[in-house]
Design a protein around this motif. Structure first.
Motif, PDB file in Angstrom:
ATOM      1  N   ARG A  28       0.540  -1.487  -0.108  1.00 24.27           N
ATOM      2  CA  ARG A  28      -0.360  -0.214   0.038  1.00 24.27           C
ATOM      3  C   ARG A  28       1.055   1.188  -0.039  1.00 24.27           C
ATOM      4  O   ARG A  28      -0.151   2.381  -0.361  1.00 24.27           O
ATOM      5  CB  ARG A  28      -1.202  -0.227   0.766  1.00 24.27           C
ATOM      6  CG  ARG A  28      -1.748  -1.254   1.602  1.00 24.27           C
ATOM      7  CD  ARG A  28      -2.524  -0.763   0.529  1.00 24.27           C
ATOM      8  NE  ARG A  28      -3.868  -1.654   0.237  1.00 24.27           N
ATOM      9  CZ  ARG A  28      -4.325  -3.074  -0.506  1.00 24.27           C
ATOM     10  NH1 ARG A  28      -3.145  -3.157  -1.672  1.00 24.27           N
ATOM     11  NH2 ARG A  28      -5.163  -3.603   0.035  1.00 24.27           N
ATOM     12  N   ALA A  29       1.799   1.497   0.656  1.00 23.37           N
ATOM     13  CA  ALA A  29       2.867   2.266   0.636  1.00 23.37           C
ATOM     14  C   ALA A  29       3.320   3.529  -1.084  1.00 23.37           C
ATOM     15  O   ALA A  29       2.986   4.199  -0.827  1.00 23.37           O
ATOM     16  CB  ALA A  29       4.275   1.702   0.977  1.00 23.37           C
ATOM     17  N   MET A 153       4.678   5.802   5.144  1.00 26.00           N
ATOM     18  CA  MET A 153       4.584   6.855   4.031  1.00 26.00           C
ATOM     19  C   MET A 153       3.647   7.761   3.680  1.00 26.00           C
ATOM     20  O   MET A 153       4.846   8.588   2.879  1.00 26.00           O
ATOM     21  CB  MET A 153       4.494   5.365   2.182  1.00 26.00           C
ATOM     22  CG  MET A 153       5.552   5.704   1.860  1.00 26.00           C
ATOM     23  SD  MET A 153       7.315   5.856   2.109  1.00 26.00           S
ATOM     24  CE  MET A 153       8.099   6.944   0.356  1.00 26.00           C
ATOM     25  N   SER A 154       2.841   7.725   3.826  1.00 29.27           N
ATOM     26  CA  SER A 154       1.854   9.053   4.245  1.00 29.27           C
ATOM     27  C   SER A 154       2.133  10.003   4.573  1.00 29.27           C
ATOM     28  O   SER A 154       2.869  11.673   4.569  1.00 29.27           O
ATOM     29  CB  SER A 154       0.791   8.652   4.453  1.00 29.27           C
ATOM     30  OG  SER A 154      -0.589   7.623   3.956  1.00 29.27           O
ATOM     31  N   ALA A 155       2.774   9.980   5.448  1.00 27.80           N
ATOM     32  CA  ALA A 155       3.459  11.050   6.668  1.00 27.80           C
ATOM     33  C   ALA A 155       5.037  11.867   6.817  1.00 27.80           C
ATOM     34  O   ALA A 155       5.184  12.641   7.129  1.00 27.80           O
ATOM     35  CB  ALA A 155       3.186  10.978   8.210  1.00 27.80           C
ATOM     36  N   VAL A 156       6.213  10.842   5.789  1.00 27.75           N
ATOM     37  CA  VAL A 156       7.308  11.039   5.655  1.00 27.75           C
ATOM     38  C   VAL A 156       7.287  11.688   4.252  1.00 27.75           C
ATOM     39  O   VAL A 156       8.345  12.556   3.670  1.00 27.75           O
ATOM     40  CB  VAL A 156       7.773  10.545   5.938  1.00 27.75           C
ATOM     41  CG1 VAL A 156       8.144   9.925   7.146  1.00 27.75           C
ATOM     42  CG2 VAL A 156       7.486   8.931   5.030  1.00 27.75           C
ATOM     43  N   ALA A 157       6.381  11.712   3.274  1.00 28.88           N
ATOM     44  CA  ALA A 157       6.590  12.037   2.192  1.00 28.88           C
ATOM     45  C   ALA A 157       6.720  13.159   1.996  1.00 28.88           C
ATOM     46  O   ALA A 157       7.665  13.161   0.924  1.00 28.88           O
ATOM     47  CB  ALA A 157       5.007  11.427   1.086  1.00 28.88           C
ATOM     48  N   VAL A 158       5.969  14.280   2.942  1.00 28.57           N
ATOM     49  CA  VAL A 158       6.538  15.713   1.736  1.00 28.57           C
ATOM     50  C   VAL A 158       7.687  16.266   3.098  1.00 28.57           C
ATOM     51  O   VAL A 158       8.500  16.896   2.597  1.00 28.57           O
ATOM     52  CB  VAL A 158       4.949  16.678   2.630  1.00 28.57           C
ATOM     53  CG1 VAL A 158       5.686  17.909   2.844  1.00 28.57           C
ATOM     54  CG2 VAL A 158       3.731  16.493   1.290  1.00 28.57           C
ATOM     55  N   ALA A 175       9.918   5.217  -1.982  1.00 24.52           N
ATOM     56  CA  ALA A 175       9.222   4.210  -1.901  1.00 24.52           C
ATOM     57  C   ALA A 175       9.675   2.358  -2.240  1.00 24.52           C
ATOM     58  O   ALA A 175       8.997   1.552  -1.461  1.00 24.52           O
ATOM     59  CB  ALA A 175       7.377   4.225  -1.906  1.00 24.52           C
ATOM     60  N   ALA A 176      10.378   2.656  -3.004  1.00 25.04           N
ATOM     61  CA  ALA A 176      11.272   1.033  -3.479  1.00 25.04           C
ATOM     62  C   ALA A 176      11.734   1.342  -2.336  1.00 25.04           C
ATOM     63  O   ALA A 176      12.072  -0.257  -2.791  1.00 25.04           O
ATOM     64  CB  ALA A 176      12.086   2.506  -4.684  1.00 25.04           C
TER      65      ALA A 176
END
Length: 396
Positions: A28-29, A153-158, A175-176
């Motif tokens: 999902r990430a 992953m959502s939290a650290v993307a920005v 994400a890879a």
């Protein structure tokens, strides 16, 4: 699988379970990482709302298209090898998506969806084969890994976008790392298959699954769960903004809902092992989500409570939907075919959900009608849960 091979595997369960959990964390990430960066992506390519929305829909359509193919491919090449190939394909899709062009963005998104679909289908079959006495507990564990990794992953993307200083493509490319780690942990499993995976011969089981009423109940439960949940993922911030919330609070509630979805993974692990069947929890999960939706419409002052209730109910329903594949299948071959069938139908409904709910909002001029529709679907799931939760099996 020969008994000697099974003995080797069962004496090394830690490495196998670690590989399964890392694969689950990769499922999902790569998709959720795009959400926080979507506005930056839109600005880069001057995408309109429909074109940007397609980036959410494409993986779901890929899930539906590829899911039925996973079991036959695993039968031909071996379950372990196909899972490893799916991880490599996922890495390639993530890299392609981050290449920096609009064409690569959409193509990479499709590849990501196809790779995830294969692993989505085969993991329940793997659990049914290697851990037949622990299907429910391990399903809850891998669902927790999947949800937690997606949330992180959502939290650290920005923050990664800002820290790396190389634009959103570099942030998405990180994400890879998850599927690469999973592939490394999975390497020892490749020696356990050479040509075929016994129990995954697809034709007879596939025919019996599509004709079995219980299989359609499993597919419907997953499909309705995906429809409602992905519609909420797409539109909850807009619903709260229209109700007068700030964008910061709407974003926080969006994260709060996803966090709530991880709670059932912890609670269901001990519960499901002790249950004779899953009828009451299959009823209670969508009932809790329906309560959250009704509360959101009638007492918006308690929004955090209602959003948490909705997310917790949907999280439990998703875990149950995945567990039903193993719990309702009479053998591993049926588990693989049932997984492909249910996920094909489920993700087709998931792809329709956000678009249909958005259309209803535009037609009605408010979010009341879409919320009522989702509430009705949750109530329908309650009735379905009393049937699909029975301790019965699909046999060939």
């Amino acid at each position: 699988m020969h008994s000697s091979t099974l003995a080797v595997r069962t004496h090394r369960p830690v490495l196998l379970v670690a590989g399964i959990l890392c694969i689950a964390a990769s499922l999902r990430a790569p998709i959720t990482a795009l959400g926080p960066l979507l506005e930056l992506v839109r600005e880069s390519f001057a995408l309109n709302a429909s074109q940007a929305g397609l980036l959410t829909t494409l993986p779901l359509l890929a899930f539906a298209a590829v899911s039925p193919l996973a079991a036959p491919v695993a039968h031909r090449w071996g379950l372990e090898r196909v899972l490893f190939a799916a991880l490599m394909l996922l890495v390639a899709g993530i890299v392609l998506r981050s290449a920096g062009s609009a064409a690569a963005l959409y193509a990479g998104t499709c590849v990501i969806g196809g790779a995830i679909a294969i692993a989505n289908v085969l993991l329940p079959s793997l659990l049914k084969r290697d851990f037949p006495q622990h299907v429910a507990r391990l399903t809850a564990c891998y669902a927790l890994a999947m949800i937690a990794a997606a949330g992180v992953m959502s939290a650290v993307a920005v923050p990664l976008h800002r820290a790396l200083g190389a634009g959103w493509p570099a942030s998405l490319a990180t994400a890879a790392g998850l599927p690469l780690l999973a592939a490394l942990l999975w390497l020892p499993q490749l020696r356990f298959r050479t040509t075929s995976a016994p129990g995954l011969s697809s034709a007879p089981a596939s025919a019996s699954v599509w004709k079995a009423p219980l299989a359609w109940q499993v597919a419907a439960y997953l499909g309705l769960t995906c429809f409602v949940y992905f519609a909420a993922i797409a539109w909850l911030p807009s619903i709260l903004l229209e109700a007068g919330d700030s964008s910061a609070h709407a974003g926080a509630m969006h994260g709060w809902m996803q966090l709530a979805g991880a709670v059932p993974a912890l609670l269901l692990m001990p519960l499901m092992q002790r249950m004779r069947d899953q009828r009451w929890i299959s009823f209670a999960s969508p009932a809790l989500s329906a309560l959250g939706l009704v509360g959101l419409m009638t007492l918006p002052a308690l929004t955090p409570l209602w959003v948490f209730a909705f997310g917790m109910g949907m999280g439990a329903a998703l875990i149950l939907s995945l567990a039903f594949v193993g719990l309702r299948a009479g053998n591993q071959r049926i588990a693989a075919s049932l997984s492909g069938m249910s996920q094909c139908i489920g993700y087709l409904l998931a792809a329709v959900g956000p678009t249909l709910i958005g259309f209803l909002h535009e037609a009605a001029g408010s979010w009341t009608v879409p919320l009522v529709v989702c509430t009705v679907l949750c109530v329908a799931m309650c009735g379905l849960g009393l049937s699909v939760g029975r301790a019965v099996h699909i046999e060939e």
